[in-house]
Design a protein around this motif. Structure first.
Motif, short mmCIF file in Angstrom:
data_model
loop_
_atom_site.label_atom_id
_atom_site.label_comp_id
_atom_site.label_asym_id
_atom_site.label_seq_id
_atom_site.Cartn_x
_atom_site.Cartn_y
_atom_site.Cartn_z
N GLU A 17 0.83 -1.20 0.00
CA GLU A 17 0.00 0.00 0.00
C GLU A 17 0.87 1.26 0.00
N ARG A 18 0.44 2.25 -0.74
CA ARG A 18 1.14 3.53 -0.78
C ARG A 18 0.61 4.41 0.34
N GLN A 19 1.33 4.43 1.47
CA GLN A 19 0.87 5.17 2.65
C GLN A 19 1.64 6.47 2.84
N ASN A 20 2.72 6.62 2.16
CA ASN A 20 3.56 7.80 2.37
C ASN A 20 3.76 8.52 1.04
N ASP A 21 3.03 9.62 0.82
CA ASP A 21 3.16 10.35 -0.44
C ASP A 21 4.51 11.06 -0.56
N GLY A 22 5.27 11.11 0.52
CA GLY A 22 6.59 11.74 0.47
C GLY A 22 7.71 10.75 0.24
N SER A 23 7.37 9.50 0.01
CA SER A 23 8.41 8.48 -0.18
C SER A 23 9.06 8.63 -1.56
N LEU A 24 10.24 8.00 -1.68
CA LEU A 24 10.93 8.03 -2.96
C LEU A 24 10.15 7.27 -4.03
N GLU A 25 9.46 6.19 -3.62
CA GLU A 25 8.66 5.44 -4.58
C GLU A 25 7.50 6.29 -5.12
N SER A 26 6.86 7.04 -4.23
CA SER A 26 5.76 7.90 -4.66
C SER A 26 6.24 8.99 -5.61
N ALA A 27 7.41 9.55 -5.29
CA ALA A 27 7.98 10.59 -6.16
C ALA A 27 8.31 10.01 -7.53
N LEU A 28 8.80 8.77 -7.55
CA LEU A 28 9.11 8.11 -8.82
C LEU A 28 7.85 7.92 -9.66
N LEU A 29 6.79 7.38 -9.03
CA LEU A 29 5.56 7.11 -9.77
C LEU A 29 4.86 8.39 -10.20
N ARG A 30 5.06 9.43 -9.41
CA ARG A 30 4.40 10.70 -9.71
C ARG A 30 5.16 11.50 -10.77
N GLY A 31 6.49 11.56 -10.65
CA GLY A 31 7.26 12.41 -11.55
C GLY A 31 7.85 11.70 -12.74
N GLY A 32 8.04 10.38 -12.64
CA GLY A 32 8.56 9.62 -13.77
C GLY A 32 10.06 9.67 -13.94
N ASP A 33 10.80 10.20 -12.94
CA ASP A 33 12.25 10.26 -13.04
C ASP A 33 12.88 9.12 -12.25
N PRO A 34 13.97 8.52 -12.75
CA PRO A 34 14.63 7.44 -12.02
C PRO A 34 15.13 7.91 -10.66
N VAL A 35 15.21 6.96 -9.73
CA VAL A 35 15.70 7.23 -8.38
C VAL A 35 16.92 6.34 -8.15
N ILE A 36 18.03 6.95 -7.71
CA ILE A 36 19.25 6.21 -7.39
C ILE A 36 19.56 6.42 -5.91
N VAL A 37 19.69 5.32 -5.17
CA VAL A 37 20.04 5.38 -3.76
C VAL A 37 21.31 4.55 -3.58
N PRO A 38 22.49 5.18 -3.54
CA PRO A 38 23.72 4.38 -3.42
C PRO A 38 23.76 3.51 -2.18
N ASP A 39 23.16 3.99 -1.07
CA ASP A 39 23.15 3.19 0.17
C ASP A 39 21.83 3.45 0.90
N VAL A 40 20.95 2.44 0.95
CA VAL A 40 19.64 2.64 1.56
C VAL A 40 19.74 2.86 3.05
N ASN A 41 20.89 2.51 3.66
CA ASN A 41 21.04 2.69 5.10
C ASN A 41 21.10 4.17 5.47
N VAL A 42 21.40 5.02 4.50
CA VAL A 42 21.46 6.45 4.80
C VAL A 42 20.34 7.20 4.08
N ALA A 43 19.41 6.45 3.48
CA ALA A 43 18.28 7.08 2.78
C ALA A 43 17.04 7.08 3.68
N VAL A 44 16.12 7.99 3.40
CA VAL A 44 14.87 8.07 4.17
C VAL A 44 13.70 7.90 3.22
N ASN A 45 12.52 7.67 3.83
CA ASN A 45 11.26 7.64 3.07
C ASN A 45 11.27 6.58 1.95
#
Length: 514
Positions: free
Chosen positions: A85-113
């Protein structure tokens, strides 16, 4: 071949392999009518191409409130079909689906949302790239592509390559789901053809189409660029003019067996205008029924010239390795037999045999670097003197001679000789008494050139061993082995507190053991 050349060759081979996989997937995606199979094949190809640990494919639900895991590699099949379920509209996944731009997270341990953080942590994933499944500009996002690795990683360089996969998947989904809506289906086909043309125009392979009688209908631009033959000249049987004449019988045989085998494949040489010569190619084609039920063949020619050359080089290297291994084992066996014959107990045998193996090991270290940096007489003498450590500190050891390069046979035999002379000096001679002197000199004489090596040890206060029933390994090596194996001569004399030893051997000896 240097380490850099090997790395460069490997990078080229990997790049060719990625392009081949991409072309094969494009053909599969264009023909398949099963979305799940296309998604799974895309995950598999991407996982192998970019060496990822996990590749997942999510579809966005119709109400856009959740995503469903439809395919994946590197994850248990039990997770397929799960809904997030999409519960967080501020997440990186939501931004990806909304804006259509790729998301790169070199290390998820230091990423949020990240909505999929629990899944990533459960499978130990660190590096992450997310790409939208888009059919083209202005079209709705159908889901997203997930590529991750267990170690941190920046996927920036792979994004253009991954976009093509994501675009092909999205195009295939739109084509299949369009169904009876002809206008939407036609648009999907147009976009698919655009991607396919992009691939055909950019991959290093030659792409071509032939009729049932092997006459070409068309070829990709690469054929003209490489062979200098334009479409009109290559059509029909014209393309055969750019095949090496010796390979035309193989071409004809491949076509004769293609219908029954269901595949055309052959290795042949194709003319290159830029080098005015031929390069080896692998040709492959599959049959296809056109809309009017006419049989045609879609094929490619892939450059395998460097691969064939590497395979030949590898065969030579393996044969050389086997040859040297056999010879090395023969030397070890000879050392063991000679050492056993000159000793009376394990207590005598073990240190003598160990020391000789250590000398042989030092030689192998030198020889492994010989292709980059030749082994010189100075190198060899210095390493053997250093092997006795501080023992030589109180003794005058003088060396002199030209910095001559040594062949492999000379390195092995001379290293064993120097080791024996130094070991005997430590046990019984000048290095034991600390009052003697050692002179190691060499020179090159004659044509063809001969190496003359002199060992002179003076001021000896000999400490004889308790029992020496026969000549030791060192004298056997100097007086018999070196003249026999290297085709030279030797002299060994020990008397009145002085040791004189001299060997004269050809500087190059083809028949000696390497």
């Amino acid at each position: 071949m240097t380490a850099f050349d090997k790395i460069e060759t490997k990078v080229k081979v990997n790049a060719y392999r990625q392009q081949e996989m991409l072309a094969a997937f494009a053909e599969f995606a264009l023909q398949s009518e099963n979305i799940d199979q296309i998604m799974h094949e895309a995950c598999r190809c991407v996982c192998e191409a970019v060496q990822a640990d996990m590749v997942l494919m999510y579809r966005l639900t119709d109400d856009a409130r959740a995503v469903v895991l439809r395919a994946g590699v590197g994850i248990d099949d039990a997770y397929l079909g799960r809904r997030i379920e999409r519960q967080n509209d501020g997440s990186l996944e939501s931004a990806l689906l909304r804006g259509g731009d790729p998301v790169i997270v070199p290390d998820v341990n230091v990423a949020v949302n990240l909505e999929t953080r629990r899944l990533l942590n459960r499978f130990g994933q660190r590096g992450l790239a997310l790409l939208p499944l888009l059919d083209g500009p202005g079209t709705p996002t159908l889901g997203h592509f997930h590529i991750s690795t267990q170690n941190p990683r920046d996927f920036e360089q792979e994004i253009p390559f991954l976009r093509i996969y994501a675009g092909l998947v999205a195009t295939s989904i739109m084509r299949i789901e369009a169904g009876k809506v002809s206008q939407r289906e036609a648009e999907a086909r147009r976009i698919t053809e655009r991607y396919l043309r992009l691939i055909i125009d950019n991959i290093p392979q030659f792409v071509w189409c032939a009729d049932a009688t092997s006459k070409w209908r068309w070829s990709s631009p690469q054929w003209h660029q490489i062979t200098g033959q334009d479409d009109s000249a290559s059509s029909g049987d014209g393309w055969r003019q750019r095949i090496h004449s010796e390979d035309l019988p193989a071409i004809d045989e491949a076509w004769r067996s293609a219908a029954q085998a269901g595949m055309f494949q052959v290795n042949c040489r194709i003319w290159h205008d830029d080098i005015s010569g031929y390069r080896w190619y692998y040709g492959r084609a599959l049959p296809n029924l056109d809309d009017d039920a006419t049989l045609s063949w879609m094929g490619t020619f892939t450059d395998i010239h460097d691969q064939r050359r590497l395979e030949v080089s590898q065969e030579i290297l393996v044969a050389e390795l086997q040859h040297r291994t056999r010879n090395l084992l023969t030397i070890v066996e000879g050392i063991a037999l000679q050492t056993a014959a000159a000793t009376h107990s394990w207590e005598e045998f073990e240190p003598a045999f160990h020391g000789r193996l250590q000398a042989l090991a030092r030689v192998q270290t030198l020889l492994t670097e010989a292709d980059i940096k030749p082994v010189t007489m100075h190198n060899l003498v210095s390493i053997e003197i250093d092997s006795v450590g501080d023992i030589a500190g109180g003794t005058k050891v003088r060396t002199a001679g030209p910095d001559v390069d040594l062949s492999r046979p000379l390195v092995q035999m001379l290293a064993l000789m120097l080791h024996e002379l130094l070991t005997n000096s430590v046990k019984y001679g000048a290095l034991y008494s600390k009052a003697g002197e050692i002179s190691i000199c060499w020179e090159i004489q004659g044509a063809p050139p001969f190496l003359t090596l002199d060992w002179q040890e003076t001021g000896l206060t000999l400490r004889k061993p308790a029992s020496v029933p026969r000549k030791g390994f060192g004298r056997e090596l100097i007086e018999r082995a070196i003249p026999h194996q290297l085709g030279g001569s030797s002299y060994y004399n020990l008397e009145d507190g002085k040791l004189d030893c001299c060997v004269v051997i050809p500087l190059q000896h083809k028949d000696a053991l390497p």
